[in-house]
Design an enzyme around this catalytic site. Structure first.
Site, PDB file in Angstrom:
ATOM      1  N   ARG A 228      44.753  37.788  49.584  1.00 18.18           N
ATOM      2  CA  ARG A 228      45.225  39.058  50.130  1.00 18.18           C
ATOM      3  C   ARG A 228      44.196  39.569  51.136  1.00 18.18           C
ATOM      4  O   ARG A 228      42.980  39.391  50.944  1.00 18.18           O
ATOM      5  CB  ARG A 228      45.401  40.104  49.013  1.00 18.18           C
ATOM      6  CG  ARG A 228      46.595  39.856  48.115  1.00 18.18           C
ATOM      7  CD  ARG A 228      47.928  40.069  48.841  1.00 18.18           C
ATOM      8  NE  ARG A 228      49.083  39.887  47.990  1.00 18.18           N
ATOM      9  CZ  ARG A 228      49.794  38.755  47.900  1.00 18.18           C
ATOM     10  NH1 ARG A 228      49.460  37.699  48.607  1.00 18.18           N
ATOM     11  NH2 ARG A 228      50.851  38.696  47.113  1.00 18.18           N
ATOM     12  N   HIS A 276      50.694  34.798  56.918  1.00 18.21           N
ATOM     13  CA  HIS A 276      51.040  34.808  55.479  1.00 18.21           C
ATOM     14  C   HIS A 276      52.046  33.688  55.155  1.00 18.21           C
ATOM     15  O   HIS A 276      53.126  33.941  54.628  1.00 18.21           O
ATOM     16  CB  HIS A 276      51.599  36.179  55.058  1.00 18.21           C
ATOM     17  CG  HIS A 276      51.500  36.398  53.562  1.00 18.21           C
ATOM     18  ND1 HIS A 276      51.181  37.610  52.991  1.00 18.21           N
ATOM     19  CD2 HIS A 276      51.684  35.552  52.514  1.00 18.21           C
ATOM     20  CE1 HIS A 276      51.190  37.501  51.675  1.00 18.21           C
ATOM     21  NE2 HIS A 276      51.494  36.252  51.362  1.00 18.21           N
TER      22      HIS A 276
HETATM   23  P1  NDP Z   1      46.434  33.330  38.746  1.00 17.29           P
HETATM   24  O1  NDP Z   1      46.657  34.614  38.046  1.00 17.29           O
HETATM   25  O2  NDP Z   1      46.994  32.088  38.151  1.00 17.29           O
HETATM   26  O3  NDP Z   1      44.863  33.087  38.936  1.00 17.29           O
HETATM   27  C1  NDP Z   1      43.992  34.096  39.253  1.00 17.29           C
HETATM   28  C2  NDP Z   1      42.552  33.608  39.100  1.00 17.29           C
HETATM   29  O4  NDP Z   1      41.661  34.634  39.533  1.00 17.29           O
HETATM   30  C3  NDP Z   1      42.183  33.300  37.648  1.00 17.29           C
HETATM   31  O5  NDP Z   1      41.355  32.153  37.583  1.00 17.29           O
HETATM   32  C4  NDP Z   1      41.407  34.551  37.225  1.00 17.29           C
HETATM   33  O6  NDP Z   1      40.438  34.321  36.215  1.00 17.29           O
HETATM   34  C5  NDP Z   1      40.700  34.894  38.513  1.00 17.29           C
HETATM   35  N1  NDP Z   1      40.318  36.314  38.522  1.00 17.29           N
HETATM   36  C6  NDP Z   1      41.109  37.405  38.491  1.00 17.29           C
HETATM   37  N2  NDP Z   1      40.378  38.543  38.485  1.00 17.29           N
HETATM   38  C7  NDP Z   1      39.085  38.144  38.487  1.00 17.29           C
HETATM   39  C8  NDP Z   1      37.847  38.828  38.469  1.00 17.29           C
HETATM   40  N3  NDP Z   1      37.787  40.177  38.442  1.00 17.29           N
HETATM   41  N4  NDP Z   1      36.713  38.114  38.481  1.00 17.29           N
HETATM   42  C9  NDP Z   1      36.751  36.745  38.489  1.00 17.29           C
HETATM   43  N5  NDP Z   1      37.899  36.034  38.510  1.00 17.29           N
HETATM   44  C10 NDP Z   1      39.037  36.726  38.507  1.00 17.29           C
HETATM   45  O7  NDP Z   1      46.968  33.539  40.237  1.00 17.29           O
HETATM   46  P2  NDP Z   1      47.546  32.440  41.249  1.00 17.29           P
HETATM   47  O8  NDP Z   1      46.568  31.336  41.329  1.00 17.29           O
HETATM   48  O9  NDP Z   1      48.941  32.107  40.909  1.00 17.29           O
HETATM   49  O10 NDP Z   1      47.600  33.279  42.611  1.00 17.29           O
HETATM   50  C11 NDP Z   1      46.432  33.811  43.195  1.00 17.29           C
HETATM   51  C12 NDP Z   1      46.779  34.710  44.374  1.00 17.29           C
HETATM   52  O11 NDP Z   1      47.173  33.934  45.499  1.00 17.29           O
HETATM   53  C13 NDP Z   1      47.958  35.649  44.183  1.00 17.29           C
HETATM   54  O12 NDP Z   1      47.604  36.773  43.421  1.00 17.29           O
HETATM   55  C14 NDP Z   1      48.334  36.005  45.601  1.00 17.29           C
HETATM   56  O13 NDP Z   1      47.616  37.143  46.008  1.00 17.29           O
HETATM   57  C15 NDP Z   1      47.860  34.796  46.403  1.00 17.29           C
HETATM   58  N6  NDP Z   1      48.995  34.075  47.013  1.00 17.29           N
HETATM   59  C16 NDP Z   1      49.046  33.961  48.379  1.00 17.29           C
HETATM   60  C17 NDP Z   1      50.062  33.263  48.983  1.00 17.29           C
HETATM   61  C18 NDP Z   1      50.087  33.084  50.452  1.00 17.29           C
HETATM   62  O14 NDP Z   1      51.048  32.525  50.982  1.00 17.29           O
HETATM   63  N7  NDP Z   1      49.066  33.512  51.166  1.00 17.29           N
HETATM   64  C19 NDP Z   1      51.125  32.632  48.203  1.00 17.29           C
HETATM   65  C20 NDP Z   1      50.971  32.793  46.784  1.00 17.29           C
HETATM   66  C21 NDP Z   1      49.943  33.497  46.230  1.00 17.29           C
HETATM   67  P3  NDP Z   1      40.895  33.889  34.724  1.00 17.29           P
HETATM   68  O15 NDP Z   1      41.517  32.513  34.869  1.00 17.29           O
HETATM   69  O16 NDP Z   1      39.621  33.834  33.969  1.00 17.29           O
HETATM   70  O17 NDP Z   1      41.880  34.916  34.266  1.00 17.29           O
HETATM   71  C1  OXD Z   2      52.414  35.807  47.506  1.00 19.50           C
HETATM   72  C2  OXD Z   2      53.566  34.943  47.524  1.00 19.50           C
HETATM   73  O1  OXD Z   2      52.049  36.284  46.438  1.00 19.50           O
HETATM   74  O2  OXD Z   2      54.177  34.775  48.597  1.00 19.50           O
HETATM   75  O3  OXD Z   2      51.833  36.018  48.575  1.00 19.50           O
HETATM   76  O4  OXD Z   2      53.884  34.365  46.474  1.00 19.50           O
END
Ligand code: NDP
Ligand code: OXD
Length: 313
Positions: A228, A276
């Site tokens: 993001r 995006h």
């Molecule tokens: P997940 O919820 O599966 O993974 C999130 C990871 O971040 C976990 O490993 C979590 O740790 C870690 N995390 C969260 N908060 C913290 C913190 N405060 N400190 C340290 N680590 C933290 O999410 P996804 O992998 O599915 O997606 C990640 C992001 O990717 C989405 O939220 C979205 O914003 C972005 N995205 C972007 C897209 C694009 O086209 N640009 C498309 C899809 C997603 P833990 O495992 O220990 O809980």
């Molecule tokens: C996002 C998506 O979270 O497109 O950005 O899934």
């Protein structure tokens, strides 16, 4: 049985409706638009949404679950009228993961092999080959080792890169150094020559890539942000790039989207912009995943990937 479907402009309604009908043939799909047909709110069992207009979800008194049409839930959690005690389910979809792995691998290789430099050379009609290290001598650091970050880490390990990840809890992924928690953030940054952000946007992670974090990166580093825009403090990044480290950044996400036409980011020589699209939700595969969860709920079982409201992801 009815499903409310509402989406902002960025998702393609025309492709979603047939995909939902195919995967959920027993349900009526009710598409909400501001100036469309009135909706029988009490008849709605489930909502499938992306950036829903404020207020509408609260009107559905018989909702069993809300499905977010993307992986990131910061948008829906910011909705002030979210009904309480209804599970919010985020999207985890093999196709979304595949797209993100492609995006991250692409930019890691781009920076690793110095293709950003050849782009500049070409503009100057300059023929100048460069040496590049082996992948095992390139340290990639992934912020967030969840569904997407974890899959990218595994792929990069397979390609021979020296990979670490940072998450809230400790991870055990073959070949990936696990850093976790606040205390290990700086040591993790210190070793990340290519830093990839795949964190969810929460109160804890907003602005996490700021001046201090950028200063903790090793020399000649790179940044890839596919999570993001608000994870990065834009002015701090531009100042750091202008000062020489990181050397370059690939940004897919921005504080304001679409990135305003007059944003200086567009023309910054060290920033590569994508709109995006790191990974796009496929209506076909996403509808199949949502349908699996709806059928689980009908069997009295919980859906998968429920958002933990206390953590915000
Ligand atoms: P997940 O919820 O599966 O993974 C999130 C990871 O971040 C976990 O490993 C979590 O740790 C870690 N995390 C969260 N908060 C913290 C913190 N405060 N400190 C340290 N680590 C933290 O999410 P996804 O992998 O599915 O997606 C990640 C992001 O990717 C989405 O939220 C979205 O914003 C972005 N995205 C972007 C897209 C694009 O086209 N640009 C498309 C899809 C997603 P833990 O495992 O220990 O809980
Ligand atoms: C996002 C998506 O979270 O497109 O950005 O899934």
């Amino acid at each position: 049985m009815a499903i409310l479907f509402t989406t902002s402009w960025s998702k393609d309604t025309g492709r979603w409706i047939p995909a939902l009908k195919e995967n959920l043939p027993d349900f009526e799909i009710v598409t909400y638009t501001r100036d469309g047909e009135p909706v029988d709110w009490d008849a709605i069992d489930y909502a499938i949404v992306w950036q829903p207009p404020p207020g509408i979800l609260k009107q559905c008194k018989n909702l069993k679950a809300i499905f977010n049409m993307g992986a990131g839930v910061d948008g829906i959690l910011a909705n002030a009228d979210l009904p309480e005690n209804i599970p919010i389910v985020r999207l985890v979809d093999p196709c979304l993961t595949e797209g993100m792995v492609e995006y991250v691998v692409h930019w890691v290789l781009h920076f690793h092999r110095g293709f950003h430099v050849y782009r500049d050379y070409q503009a100057q009609n300059k023929w100048r080959p460069h040496w590049y290290p082996r992948p095992s001598d390139r340290r990639v650091g992934i912020l967030g080792l969840g569904e997407l970050g974890g899959a990218c880490a595994k792929q990069l390990v397979q390609m021979g890169f020296d990979v670490a990840g940072w998450s809230r809890s400790q991870k055990n992924i073959t070949g990936v150094d696990s850093f976790y928690g606040h205390d290990q953030f700086e040591p993790f940054l210190n070793r990340s020559q290519i830093l990839v952000c795949l964190l969810p946007l929460t109160k804890e992670t907003e602005g996490i890539i700021d001046k201090k974090a950028l200063a903790a990166l090793p020399e000649k580093s790179f940044l890839i942000n596919a999570a993001r825009g608000k994870h990065v403090v834009g002015d701090d990044l531009v100042a750091a790039l202008d000062a020489g480290n990181p050397l370059a950044a690939a940004l897919d996400v921005f504080d304001e989207e679409p990135l305003p036409a007059d944003s200086p980011i567009w023309q910054h020589p060290k920033i590569i912009v994508t709109p995006h699209v790191a990974s796009l939700t496929s209506p076909q595969t996403a509808s199949a995943e949502i349908a699996k969860d709806i059928y689980l709920i009908s069997e009295g079982k919980p859906p998968r990937h429920i958002v933990d409201m206390s953590r915000g992801y």
